[in-house]
Write a protein that holds these residues in place. Sequence first.
Motif: not given
Length: 392
Positions: A134-142
């Motif tokens: 999450y924090a350094f990968g998917t957070h923008a989309r999530d």
Amino acid sequence: MRDWHPSKLTVHPGLHGRLLTRTAIESLAGICDPVHGSAPQWASGLQQLPNIHLLPDADPSSTSQFTWLVGAVSDEQRAYVESIPKPDSPFAQFARYVHDYWEAVLTWARAAITAEAIDAQAIKQALNSATVGYAFGTHARDIAIDALATQAQRDQADAVLGQLLQLPGLEQWLTRPDVAHVEHRFDSSARLVGGTPPELVGFSWWASSQIPMPVWIAYDREDPEAFAEDDSHITDADLAAMGMTRAQLLADLERERLQSIPVESTAEVYGDDAGDFAIDHPLRTLRDLRVYELSDVDSVRSLIERYPTRLGEINGTSMSHDWAGTQAPISLGVNWHALAQNYDAVRYGIPAALQLAYVPIVVDSEGLTGTAMLTGWTPGSTIYFVDPVRDH
């Protein structure tokens, strides 16, 4: 930035709980095929989930785009792909696609719960998938997927999560254990400097780096069998398409198991660094100490109002203000030195993490104004300021 960039959106409490729910449902729907009639009876008639992962990136400079189908394409496939918003699509179309996705997720979730088709193993694996990147990968989309849901959809997803957390096999998530894997750490160059409130400098994004004193982190035990690779859903047709025999598949799974870090606790499976490196954290019996239980936004805000610190210069990897959406920047934290005068530890159970992970906490009290956030905590852990081990 496009209108679904985190800097233009509100990050809502409970984001990780809803992320867990939709991750579990996506995984379940992925091994069913109601459109082509190969689904179990309970899933027959359910619509295919919109592929939320093919949405264009919110950053126009990103090269991340979905891939168009090539070669022989059926009308059904073409219609499916063409329904996905493009980078230049109106924002209303993007939001409508997200709404449709959530309606499908909620329909699948209710059907799966009624049919008892989802179990504790699926939920644990979903929490792993939801938190490690999450924090350094998917957070923008999530953040976009959660923020663009309607409030009614978020409320319904929260209700579904409440049902999922009652599944047999998740009982330990709901209690604080008296036995845990304990790691002693003092990996921080952080320090407090003068002022009222004092300022924290030299910290980083993970939890212990923000506590300028030695700590003991007690990680809850976790069942390694819940994370064992399962090949039962892979059909002979799937294997043929991959050019593999089942014996080769089993050999590959065994090789991966031997190369991976053994699962003993929540440290290996939940949170940003889960499974990245081995941790020296022997199993120990814990003393009965004064533990502050985090539970919701108010439980964090109360700590900050009582024991505030301002966040100053960060050391090394920066904290992403995108995590806080429109409530950025992250400027406040807890004065752990002061808190340790009244409590021996802070508990961050998994239900608390589902409510609080990377959620902005807005504080506006008696001249103290800003946004705080719990970053880099392991779901299912307790951070102690004193040695918690009963007998060494």
